[in-house]
Structures are given as C-alpha cells and as structure tokens.
Design a protein around this motif. Structure first.
Motif, PDB file in Angstrom:
ATOM      1  N   MET A   1       0.829  -1.198   0.000  1.00 39.64           N
ATOM      2  CA  MET A   1       0.000   0.000   0.000  1.00 39.64           C
ATOM      3  C   MET A   1       0.864   1.249   0.000  1.00 39.64           C
ATOM      4  N   THR A   2       0.420   2.300  -0.728  1.00 38.47           N
ATOM      5  CA  THR A   2       1.112   3.584  -0.711  1.00 38.47           C
ATOM      6  C   THR A   2       0.776   4.315   0.584  1.00 38.47           C
ATOM      7  N   ASP A   3       1.522   5.385   0.857  1.00 36.59           N
ATOM      8  CA  ASP A   3       1.282   6.168   2.072  1.00 36.59           C
ATOM      9  C   ASP A   3      -0.143   6.721   2.107  1.00 36.59           C
ATOM     10  N   SER A   4      -0.604   7.214   0.963  1.00 37.55           N
ATOM     11  CA  SER A   4      -1.959   7.784   0.914  1.00 37.55           C
ATOM     12  C   SER A   4      -3.012   6.707   1.139  1.00 37.55           C
ATOM     13  N   GLU A   5      -2.795   5.519   0.586  1.00 41.71           N
ATOM     14  CA  GLU A   5      -3.741   4.416   0.796  1.00 41.71           C
ATOM     15  C   GLU A   5      -3.759   3.974   2.256  1.00 41.71           C
ATOM     16  N   THR A   6      -2.580   3.961   2.870  1.00 42.51           N
ATOM     17  CA  THR A   6      -2.499   3.592   4.285  1.00 42.51           C
ATOM     18  C   THR A   6      -3.222   4.613   5.152  1.00 42.51           C
ATOM     19  N   LYS A   7      -3.011   5.898   4.875  1.00 41.21           N
ATOM     20  CA  LYS A   7      -3.674   6.946   5.654  1.00 41.21           C
ATOM     21  C   LYS A   7      -5.194   6.874   5.494  1.00 41.21           C
ATOM     22  N   HIS A   8      -5.654   6.591   4.272  1.00 40.11           N
ATOM     23  CA  HIS A   8      -7.091   6.466   4.035  1.00 40.11           C
ATOM     24  C   HIS A   8      -7.649   5.269   4.805  1.00 40.11           C
ATOM     25  N   ALA A   9      -6.930   4.154   4.788  1.00 35.83           N
ATOM     26  CA  ALA A   9      -7.386   2.963   5.512  1.00 35.83           C
ATOM     27  C   ALA A   9      -7.445   3.225   7.013  1.00 35.83           C
ATOM     28  N   ILE A  10      -6.459   3.957   7.534  1.00 35.58           N
ATOM     29  CA  ILE A  10      -6.445   4.282   8.967  1.00 35.58           C
ATOM     30  C   ILE A  10      -7.643   5.149   9.334  1.00 35.58           C
ATOM     31  N   ARG A  11      -7.979   6.104   8.466  1.00 36.45           N
ATOM     32  CA  ARG A  11      -9.165   6.939   8.729  1.00 36.45           C
ATOM     33  C   ARG A  11     -10.421   6.094   8.780  1.00 36.45           C
ATOM     34  N   MET A  12     -10.544   5.146   7.856  1.00 32.79           N
ATOM     35  CA  MET A  12     -11.721   4.286   7.829  1.00 32.79           C
ATOM     36  C   MET A  12     -11.791   3.408   9.088  1.00 32.79           C
ATOM     37  N   ILE A  13     -10.630   2.958   9.550  1.00 28.35           N
ATOM     38  CA  ILE A  13     -10.583   2.132  10.765  1.00 28.35           C
ATOM     39  C   ILE A  13     -11.031   2.951  11.978  1.00 28.35           C
ATOM     40  N   LEU A  14     -10.536   4.193  12.086  1.00 30.89           N
ATOM     41  CA  LEU A  14     -10.900   5.051  13.213  1.00 30.89           C
ATOM     42  C   LEU A  14     -12.391   5.376  13.210  1.00 30.89           C
ATOM     43  N   ILE A  15     -12.938   5.682  12.030  1.00 30.82           N
ATOM     44  CA  ILE A  15     -14.366   6.006  11.934  1.00 30.82           C
ATOM     45  C   ILE A  15     -15.210   4.780  12.248  1.00 30.82           C
ATOM     46  N   THR A  16     -14.825   3.637  11.697  1.00 29.54           N
ATOM     47  CA  THR A  16     -15.563   2.401  11.939  1.00 29.54           C
ATOM     48  C   THR A  16     -15.635   2.083  13.429  1.00 29.54           C
ATOM     49  N   THR A  17     -14.500   2.177  14.093  1.00 24.85           N
ATOM     50  CA  THR A  17     -14.451   1.860  15.523  1.00 24.85           C
ATOM     51  C   THR A  17     -15.241   2.867  16.348  1.00 24.85           C
ATOM     52  N   SER A  18     -15.146   4.140  15.986  1.00 24.46           N
ATOM     53  CA  SER A  18     -15.838   5.183  16.748  1.00 24.46           C
ATOM     54  C   SER A  18     -17.351   5.058  16.638  1.00 24.46           C
ATOM     55  N   LEU A  19     -17.859   4.700  15.451  1.00 22.55           N
ATOM     56  CA  LEU A  19     -19.304   4.567  15.267  1.00 22.55           C
ATOM     57  C   LEU A  19     -19.879   3.379  16.038  1.00 22.55           C
ATOM     58  N   GLY A  20     -19.073   2.359  16.249  1.00 24.22           N
ATOM     59  CA  GLY A  20     -19.571   1.188  16.972  1.00 24.22           C
ATOM     60  C   GLY A  20     -19.213   1.173  18.440  1.00 24.22           C
ATOM     61  N   GLY A  21     -18.376   2.127  18.877  1.00 27.30           N
ATOM     62  CA  GLY A  21     -17.867   2.090  20.247  1.00 27.30           C
ATOM     63  C   GLY A  21     -18.918   2.240  21.321  1.00 27.30           C
ATOM     64  N   MET A  22     -19.928   3.097  21.099  1.00 30.00           N
ATOM     65  CA  MET A  22     -20.924   3.354  22.142  1.00 30.00           C
ATOM     66  C   MET A  22     -21.721   2.099  22.490  1.00 30.00           C
ATOM     67  N   SER A  23     -21.894   1.221  21.528  1.00 32.02           N
ATOM     68  CA  SER A  23     -22.655  -0.004  21.808  1.00 32.02           C
ATOM     69  C   SER A  23     -21.944  -0.858  22.844  1.00 32.02           C
ATOM     70  N   TYR A  24     -20.610  -0.904  22.788  1.00 31.89           N
ATOM     71  CA  TYR A  24     -19.850  -1.678  23.771  1.00 31.89           C
ATOM     72  C   TYR A  24     -19.789  -0.951  25.116  1.00 31.89           C
ATOM     73  N   LEU A  25     -19.594   0.374  25.078  1.00 33.69           N
ATOM     74  CA  LEU A  25     -19.491   1.132  26.318  1.00 33.69           C
ATOM     75  C   LEU A  25     -20.784   1.083  27.119  1.00 33.69           C
ATOM     76  N   SER A  26     -21.923   0.994  26.446  1.00 33.60           N
ATOM     77  CA  SER A  26     -23.211   1.029  27.143  1.00 33.60           C
ATOM     78  C   SER A  26     -23.417  -0.155  28.079  1.00 33.60           C
ATOM     79  N   PHE A  27     -22.650  -1.227  27.885  1.00 34.37           N
ATOM     80  CA  PHE A  27     -22.768  -2.381  28.774  1.00 34.37           C
ATOM     81  C   PHE A  27     -22.078  -2.139  30.116  1.00 34.37           C
ATOM     82  N   ASN A  28     -21.165  -1.164  30.172  1.00 39.13           N
ATOM     83  CA  ASN A  28     -20.401  -0.927  31.401  1.00 39.13           C
ATOM     84  C   ASN A  28     -20.622   0.439  32.030  1.00 39.13           C
ATOM     85  N   ASN A  29     -21.140   1.407  31.251  1.00 32.36           N
ATOM     86  CA  ASN A  29     -21.230   2.768  31.796  1.00 32.36           C
ATOM     87  C   ASN A  29     -22.562   3.074  32.467  1.00 32.36           C
TER      88      ASN A  29
END
Length: 427
Positions: A1-29
């Motif tokens: 992967m090129t640097d730009s492709e890696t950066k794009h993939a990292i952004r997608m990973i961060l967004i994906t995790t952030s959108l699903g994070g509240m569902s997991y946190l709600s079991f403990n908070n």
C-alpha cells in the motif's frame, strides 16, 4: 500500500471503531442498566443480562476466528455487524412486548449482539495487522483506543444532559435507537477497509489447528491467568452500578455519569499502561494491576469512611478501577502478541479473547445467580460499617483477587526476565 492508501485505511478504521464504540461502552457505563431498570427488570437479572455479551463472545469467538481464515475476515465481519444491529434493535423495542416477555427479548438481543461482536472482534486484529506499518503500530493502537473512547465519553455526556431533561422510557429508547443507527452507518466505512491477506484454503482440520495453538509454549497457562482474573473482576463495574442504584439510591443520570468515569479512567490507563509496559515490561504492570484491583475493591467497601460526599468517593474509585483495568488489558494484549506464532494467528488470539471474555461473562452470571438465590445477606456489618449483599460480592471478589497472587506464576514474563521495550505502546 502507498502512504496515501495507508492513511485512508487508517481513517476508515478510526471512523468504523468510533461509530460502533458506544454499543460496547453502554454495557459498562450504566446506560443499559438504567434502561433495563425502566423496563422493570430485577437487579439480579440485569447482572446476568449484561453478562450475555462476553458469554456470547466466549461461545462464538474460536469457531468464527477459524472460519475467518477460510472464507475471509470481512465476510465474517459483515455478518457480525448485521447481527449486532439486530441485537441492539431487539433491546430498543423490548418495551412493546408484555412484561412477561420483556426479559426474554432483552436477553435475546444482548445474546445476538454478543454473537455479532464475536464475529467482528475474532478477526479484527488479524485484519488490521498487514495494514498498519510496524513502525507506527504501537502509536496507532494507542490512538485508536483513545479516539473511540473519547468520542464515547462526549456522546455519553450529551446523553446524560438529555436524560436529565427528559428522564423517561421513551428517551432511553431513542438513545438506544440512535446507537443502533450509528452501528448501521459503521458498515459503510467498514467496507472501505482493505483486506490485504489473501484467502487461502486451509490444508488442516480445525482440530489440528486448535491443538497447535494449545501447544504454544506457556500460552495456555497465561490464558488461564487472564480467565481467573476476569472471573473475579469482570462483573465489578456492574456491581458498582447496582450499589449506586439500590444502596446509595442515586438517580439514573448520576449512575450513567459515574459509569462514564470508568471510561475516563480507562483513557488514562491506556496511556499510563502503555508507557509503563515500554519502560518496565509487562511483569511489573501485571503485579501493580493485580494488587491494584484488590485494593480498589476493598476501598469501595469502605466508601462511607472517606470524607466528603459519597458520590465523589465512588467516582474516584470508579476512575481508578478503569485505569487499572485498562493498564491490565494492555499488558495482556502485549503478552499475547509476543507469545503467539505467525501461523494460526486469528485462532490463537481468538483463544485468548475467548477465555478473557468467558471470565467476564461467568463473573456476571455467577454474581447474578448468587443474588437471585439469596445466598448473601441483604444487610450486615463489618467493623461497624453497614454492608449490603452487593458489598458481600465485592468482598468475595477482592479476597479472591488477593488469594490469586500465587497464580501470577502462570504469566511467562513474571517468572522470567523480560526486556522492557519489546511491545508497541498502547497496543
């Protein structure tokens, strides 16, 4: 992967995790605990329902980790995301059913969500492994956890304000529904994460692959320690919530706010734990966290002794518990990454997470059953301090953690010298 492709993939990973994070946190908070209380579900049953997430992960993690290597990580992950959405949707609409079936619907929803999360988590690290360059891997995982949990805190603070203004069942359902919508949006960004590992047909059976994983030197004993530790600490955040609800009689908004402090502590624990692992190695982090768990649980029993409002004491202890729990998880993950071989990587990490989540799930179920069967006295005293049945559970957990000190010998880094800087920070 090129640097730009890696950066794009990292952004997608961060967004994906952030959108699903509240569902997991709600079991403990405290959010789902407060919502289940509005549905009229007894406290002991709530404890069991919240344990269905890790129990489902315990059941489904290993087989679907194995299938991910055969049919593709994202195929299994997509199926898991659909199941997760269905599970949360069932919990959101539980009130439309009669009281006779509400607990059953909520339990089904929590179990389906847990199964879906197992399908996602079982191959998540294996999916990310070839995407993230090795020289930034530690910083990336630290950034990943800090990002999605920070967004989770901001979301929860907004929820607390809304629930404080409109404390009714309908608003709780709207919040749960919003989390469900965010999980659906997560699928869009998940599709944009590249799967770099080629799918190769397995040349050996599941049994043979699994036996190879079990034969990894010192790995099974390490997994056994993780299981035992989570067995006696996994249900503690929920027990804290029940003490706040039934003993201290805090409002549901206060419960959610204090529950959110667990995540605040976890954020600090991820940073502190990562630095301690880098500087001193996992050995000392395991030792400090082990005794930290025991001390915090006993301090929680003596919460009325400390000066000031009890809410402040409980909040501080919740933050400290989150810090210790997060630092311990970093040490466990770090030790796992060193012990597992390249072959059967998904299956090996799946075994660790299965026993880890199994300990948490069993902790909740056993605690709930102890309360439901009336094995603990509703009111008792200890050195003049009034205690409840929930305090009895915390005392048992704290005592077992301290007695478990002898099991620290199951951790490879504790019984032999380990270099301090062998693990990426925050991984």
């Amino acid at each position: 992967m090129t640097d730009s492709e890696t950066k794009h993939a990292i952004r997608m990973i961060l967004i994906t995790t952030s959108l699903g994070g509240m569902s997991y946190l709600s079991f403990n908070n405290g959010l789902l605990l407060a919502y289940f209380s509005y549905l009229g579900i007894p406290s002991a049953t709530i404890l069991i329902l919240l344990a269905l997430l890790p129990l489902s992960q315990f059941v489904f993690m290993i087989p679907f980790s194995y299938l991910s290597d055969i049919y593709g990580k994202k195929l299994i992950g997509n199926f898991g995301m659909v199941l997760s959405i269905i599970g949360f949707l069932l919990m959101a609409i539980a009130s439309v059913f009669s009281e006779t079936y509400r607990t059953l619907v909520v339990g089904l929803g929590a179990g389906v969500f847990g199964a879906g999360s197992a399908l996602i988590i079982g191959n998540w690290f294996a999916l990310l492994h070839p995407i993230i360059p090795e020289d930034i891997r530690g910083r990336f995982f630290g950034r990943l956890r800090l990002t999605w949990q920070s967004i989770g805190i901001i979301f929860t603070l907004a929820v607390i304000y809304i629930l404080d203004q409109y404390p009714n069942l309908g608003m709780y359902q709207a919040v749960i529904g919003t989390i469900t919508i965010l999980m659906a949006l997560r699928m869009i960004y998940y599709q944009r994460i590249p799967e770099l590992d080629k799918i190769q047909p397995k040349k050996e059976t599941f049994r043979k692959s699994f036996l190879k994983v079990l034969a990894i030197p010192e790995y099974l004993s390490f997994c056994a320690y993780c299981f035992l530790l989570t067995l006696f600490t996994g249900a503690c955040p929920q027990i804290f919530n029940l003490i706040e609800k039934d003993v201290l009689h805090l409002s549901k908004v206060e419960m959610v706010f204090i529950g959110n402090l667990l995540v605040v502590g976890a954020l600090a624990g991820f940073i502190l734990g990562g630095r301690l692992v880098d500087r001193f190695g996992t050995k000392y982090v395991f030792l400090w966290c082990h005794f930290g768990f025991g001390l915090i649980l006993f301090f929680f029993l003596w919460r009325d002794v400390f000066p000031g409002e009890v809410q402040i004491t409980v909040g501080i202890l919740t933050i400290l518990f989150g810090m210790v729990q997060a630092a311990s998880s970093i040490a466990m993950t770090s030790e796992t990454l060193v012990l597992i071989p390249v072959e059967n990587k998904s299956l090996a990490t799946g075994l660790w997470f299965t026993l880890y989540s199994g300990g948490i799930g069993l902790s909740g179920v056993l605690s709930g059953q102890a309360l439901e069967l009336g094995l603990l006295s509703d009111s008792w005293s200890w050195f003049g301090q009034a205690m409840s049945r929930y305090d009895g559970l915390l005392m048992l957990c704290g005592a077992m953690v301290l007695l478990m000190t002898v099991t620290l010998g199951l951790i490879p880094s504790v019984i032999k010298k380990t270099p301090a800087g062998w693990i990426p920070q925050g991984s």
